[in-house]
Design a protein around this motif. Structure first.
Motif, PDB file in Angstrom:
ATOM      1  N   ASP A   1      50.470  93.225  -7.695  1.00  0.00           N
ATOM      2  CA  ASP A   1      51.507  93.518  -6.707  1.00  0.00           C
ATOM      3  C   ASP A   1      51.055  93.162  -5.291  1.00  0.00           C
ATOM      4  O   ASP A   1      51.818  92.584  -4.511  1.00  0.00           O
ATOM      5  CB  ASP A   1      51.909  95.000  -6.754  1.00  0.00           C
ATOM      6  CG  ASP A   1      52.637  95.376  -8.033  1.00  0.00           C
ATOM      7  OD1 ASP A   1      53.237  94.476  -8.676  1.00  0.00           O
ATOM      8  OD2 ASP A   1      52.604  96.568  -8.398  1.00  0.00           O
TER       9      ASP A   1
ATOM     10  N   LYS B   1      45.451  80.438  -6.536  1.00  0.00           N
ATOM     11  CA  LYS B   1      46.229  80.696  -7.744  1.00  0.00           C
ATOM     12  C   LYS B   1      45.424  81.668  -8.583  1.00  0.00           C
ATOM     13  O   LYS B   1      44.252  81.437  -8.852  1.00  0.00           O
ATOM     14  CB  LYS B   1      46.476  79.404  -8.518  1.00  0.00           C
ATOM     15  CG  LYS B   1      47.318  78.417  -7.735  1.00  0.00           C
ATOM     16  CD  LYS B   1      47.523  77.149  -8.504  1.00  0.00           C
ATOM     17  CE  LYS B   1      48.325  76.177  -7.639  1.00  0.00           C
ATOM     18  NZ  LYS B   1      48.551  74.920  -8.330  1.00  0.00           N
TER      19      LYS B   1
ATOM     20  N   LYS C   1      51.074  89.367  -4.921  1.00  0.00           N
ATOM     21  CA  LYS C   1      52.463  88.898  -4.899  1.00  0.00           C
ATOM     22  C   LYS C   1      53.089  89.165  -3.533  1.00  0.00           C
ATOM     23  O   LYS C   1      53.793  88.306  -2.987  1.00  0.00           O
ATOM     24  CB  LYS C   1      53.244  89.612  -6.005  1.00  0.00           C
ATOM     25  CG  LYS C   1      54.593  89.064  -6.263  1.00  0.00           C
ATOM     26  CD  LYS C   1      54.490  87.966  -7.266  1.00  0.00           C
ATOM     27  CE  LYS C   1      55.889  87.593  -7.728  1.00  0.00           C
ATOM     28  NZ  LYS C   1      55.915  86.267  -8.286  1.00  0.00           N
ATOM     29  N   ASN C   2      52.821  90.331  -2.951  1.00  0.00           N
ATOM     30  CA  ASN C   2      53.357  90.683  -1.633  1.00  0.00           C
ATOM     31  C   ASN C   2      52.805  89.796  -0.518  1.00  0.00           C
ATOM     32  O   ASN C   2      53.387  89.711   0.556  1.00  0.00           O
ATOM     33  CB  ASN C   2      53.074  92.154  -1.311  1.00  0.00           C
ATOM     34  CG  ASN C   2      53.911  93.087  -2.150  1.00  0.00           C
ATOM     35  OD1 ASN C   2      54.986  92.727  -2.632  1.00  0.00           O
ATOM     36  ND2 ASN C   2      53.419  94.296  -2.361  1.00  0.00           N
ATOM     37  N   GLN C   3      51.688  89.123  -0.791  1.00  0.00           N
ATOM     38  CA  GLN C   3      51.087  88.210   0.187  1.00  0.00           C
ATOM     39  C   GLN C   3      51.452  86.756  -0.123  1.00  0.00           C
ATOM     40  O   GLN C   3      50.846  85.827   0.402  1.00  0.00           O
ATOM     41  CB  GLN C   3      49.571  88.375   0.192  1.00  0.00           C
ATOM     42  CG  GLN C   3      49.126  89.746   0.663  1.00  0.00           C
ATOM     43  CD  GLN C   3      47.626  89.896   0.581  1.00  0.00           C
ATOM     44  OE1 GLN C   3      46.887  89.128   1.184  1.00  0.00           O
ATOM     45  NE2 GLN C   3      47.174  90.884  -0.170  1.00  0.00           N
ATOM     46  N   SER C   4      52.448  86.570  -0.994  1.00  0.00           N
ATOM     47  CA  SER C   4      52.945  85.247  -1.393  1.00  0.00           C
ATOM     48  C   SER C   4      51.878  84.384  -2.072  1.00  0.00           C
ATOM     49  O   SER C   4      51.893  83.162  -1.968  1.00  0.00           O
ATOM     50  CB  SER C   4      53.534  84.505  -0.186  1.00  0.00           C
ATOM     51  OG  SER C   4      54.597  85.237   0.364  1.00  0.00           O
ATOM     52  N   VAL C   5      50.967  85.033  -2.784  1.00  0.00           N
ATOM     53  CA  VAL C   5      49.957  84.313  -3.564  1.00  0.00           C
ATOM     54  C   VAL C   5      50.565  84.013  -4.928  1.00  0.00           C
ATOM     55  O   VAL C   5      51.225  84.860  -5.517  1.00  0.00           O
ATOM     56  CB  VAL C   5      48.674  85.165  -3.726  1.00  0.00           C
ATOM     57  CG1 VAL C   5      47.699  84.518  -4.690  1.00  0.00           C
ATOM     58  CG2 VAL C   5      48.026  85.403  -2.374  1.00  0.00           C
ATOM     59  N   GLU C   6      50.339  82.794  -5.433  1.00  0.00           N
ATOM     60  CA  GLU C   6      50.803  82.447  -6.767  1.00  0.00           C
ATOM     61  C   GLU C   6      49.940  83.200  -7.774  1.00  0.00           C
ATOM     62  O   GLU C   6      48.736  82.966  -7.886  1.00  0.00           O
ATOM     63  CB  GLU C   6      50.690  80.939  -6.991  1.00  0.00           C
ATOM     64  CG  GLU C   6      51.314  80.494  -8.286  1.00  0.00           C
ATOM     65  CD  GLU C   6      51.302  78.985  -8.441  1.00  0.00           C
ATOM     66  OE1 GLU C   6      51.363  78.536  -9.591  1.00  0.00           O
ATOM     67  OE2 GLU C   6      51.220  78.263  -7.421  1.00  0.00           O
TER      68      GLU C   6
ATOM     69  N   GLU D   1      44.990  76.179  -1.889  1.00  0.00           N
ATOM     70  CA  GLU D   1      45.965  77.212  -2.254  1.00  0.00           C
ATOM     71  C   GLU D   1      45.380  78.094  -3.349  1.00  0.00           C
ATOM     72  O   GLU D   1      44.815  77.600  -4.325  1.00  0.00           O
ATOM     73  CB  GLU D   1      47.246  76.555  -2.742  1.00  0.00           C
ATOM     74  CG  GLU D   1      48.333  77.542  -3.082  1.00  0.00           C
ATOM     75  CD  GLU D   1      49.597  76.854  -3.585  1.00  0.00           C
ATOM     76  OE1 GLU D   1      50.502  77.578  -4.011  1.00  0.00           O
ATOM     77  OE2 GLU D   1      49.669  75.621  -3.538  1.00  0.00           O
TER      78      GLU D   1
END
Length: 59
Positions: A24, A13, A27-32, A11
């Motif tokens: 941004d 991070k 974040k839009n790709q659901s990355v922490e 994962e």
């Protein structure tokens, strides 16, 4: 030792410094991701950095 490709199985991070658009996008790709609003001291201006350094040295 794991091959480099092993990194892509974990994962992601991220700590982002500076460019908010990069934050941004992640974040839009659901990355922490966390965003740090960092900017160089005095905007990176060498003359201002020198002057600030002189002020810092005085008591």
């Amino acid at each position: 030792m794991k091959p480099l490709n092993g990194l892509f199985e974990k994962e992601l991070k991220v700590a982002n410094l500076g460019l908010e658009t990069f934050y941004d996008d992640l974040k839009n790709q659901s990355v922490e991701v966390v965003h740090v609003d960092w900017r160089p001291t005095a905007g990176g201006n060498e003359k201002m950095l020198s002057l600030l350094g002189k002020l810092k040295g005085k008591k």
